[in-house]
Design a protein around this motif. Structure first.
Motif, PDB file in Angstrom:
ATOM      1  N   GLY A   1       0.805  -1.224   0.000  1.00 52.90           N
ATOM      2  CA  GLY A   1       0.000   0.000   0.000  1.00 52.90           C
ATOM      3  C   GLY A   1       0.830   1.263   0.000  1.00 52.90           C
ATOM      4  O   GLY A   1       2.064   1.234  -0.080  1.00 52.90           O
ATOM      5  N   TYR A   2       0.124   2.362   0.076  1.00 53.73           N
ATOM      6  CA  TYR A   2       0.754   3.689   0.071  1.00 53.73           C
ATOM      7  C   TYR A   2       1.208   4.046   1.482  1.00 53.73           C
ATOM      8  O   TYR A   2       0.616   3.631   2.472  1.00 53.73           O
ATOM      9  CB  TYR A   2      -0.242   4.733  -0.435  1.00 53.73           C
ATOM     10  CG  TYR A   2      -0.539   4.558  -1.904  1.00 53.73           C
ATOM     11  CD1 TYR A   2       0.273   5.138  -2.865  1.00 53.73           C
ATOM     12  CD2 TYR A   2      -1.603   3.779  -2.321  1.00 53.73           C
ATOM     13  CE1 TYR A   2       0.023   4.935  -4.209  1.00 53.73           C
ATOM     14  CE2 TYR A   2      -1.866   3.578  -3.666  1.00 53.73           C
ATOM     15  CZ  TYR A   2      -1.043   4.164  -4.608  1.00 53.73           C
ATOM     16  OH  TYR A   2      -1.290   3.960  -5.931  1.00 53.73           O
ATOM     17  N   GLY A   3       2.268   4.821   1.543  1.00 57.38           N
ATOM     18  CA  GLY A   3       2.758   5.289   2.843  1.00 57.38           C
ATOM     19  C   GLY A   3       3.697   4.329   3.526  1.00 57.38           C
ATOM     20  O   GLY A   3       4.004   4.479   4.697  1.00 57.38           O
ATOM     21  N   THR A   4       4.160   3.312   2.781  1.00 59.91           N
ATOM     22  CA  THR A   4       5.130   2.380   3.355  1.00 59.91           C
ATOM     23  C   THR A   4       6.436   2.537   2.613  1.00 59.91           C
ATOM     24  O   THR A   4       6.471   2.925   1.453  1.00 59.91           O
ATOM     25  CB  THR A   4       4.636   0.917   3.215  1.00 59.91           C
ATOM     26  OG1 THR A   4       4.465   0.622   1.829  1.00 59.91           O
ATOM     27  CG2 THR A   4       3.335   0.711   3.940  1.00 59.91           C
ATOM     28  N   SER A   5       7.501   2.268   3.263  1.00 60.79           N
ATOM     29  CA  SER A   5       8.837   2.387   2.636  1.00 60.79           C
ATOM     30  C   SER A   5       9.342   1.049   2.193  1.00 60.79           C
ATOM     31  O   SER A   5       9.011   0.035   2.689  1.00 60.79           O
ATOM     32  CB  SER A   5       9.828   3.003   3.601  1.00 60.79           C
ATOM     33  OG  SER A   5       9.399   4.286   3.965  1.00 60.79           O
TER      34      SER A   5
END
Length: 182
Positions: free
Chosen positions: A178-182
């Motif tokens: 998902g979005y917001g993960t590194s």
């Protein structure tokens, strides 16, 4: 090189990734918005279809980074993959999509030009094609949000890699985490 010093190696953090790392306090709500719009459970629009809307609008805005990214993200989640993404980007009127998705893409294109270009006739045509009010709402919001995201990326002059593999590798990560993960 970005218009401002982001304090990082842009090759390692191209496009929106650099500004997101530069301003984590604004990155958090922006990533939450992307996650909600593109990946959260939805009763009828798949993540691939929502990413396709984002890719289409980003292409209309000529935002190379966002268009390449979301094209790869859509392709990774659609049965027809990049072939369908390329068809939609070339001409949604002849792409192998449902009448409903075609009508929603027409609404997304209208939003990209101006919110006022979304007419009662476009909404009626989408409803006739089977679109629900939720799908129309979410299409308008995805298109509007991607106009903002595109302008954020291009307004800061961030790096857009030429190698399609960069976007494909990122797609694998986004689809999985998902979005917001590194």
């Amino acid at each position: 090189m970005a218009h401002i010093d982001l304090g990082l190696d842009e090759r390692a953090h191209p496009g929106i990734n650099g500004p997101m790392r530069f301003r984590p306090e604004t990155a958090k709500p922006l990533n939450e918005l992307a996650e909600t719009l593109l990946r959260a459970p939805h009763p009828t629009l798949t993540p691939g279809e929502r990413e396709l809307i984002a890719a289409y609008v980003s292409g209309l805005n000529e935002c190379r980074f966002c268009c390449a990214s979301h094209s790869a993200f859509a392709a990774a989640q659609l049965p027809s993959g990049m072939r369908l993404v390329d068809q939609v980007r070339a001409d949604p009127a002849t792409a192998e999509v449902s009448d409903k998705l075609r009508a929603l893409l027409e609404i997304a294109g209208a939003v990209q030009r101006s919110g006022r270009d979304v007419t009662a006739e476009l909404v009626k045509a989408a409803r006739v094609a089977g679109a629900t009010d939720l799908e129309i709402h979410d299409t308008v919001l995805i298109a509007a949000a991607f106009c903002m995201f595109n302008r954020y990326v291009d307004g800061l002059g961030t790096l857009a890699p030429e190698d399609p593999g960069v976007y494909e590798r990122t797609a694998e990560h986004i689809v999985r985490y998902g979005y917001g993960t590194s």
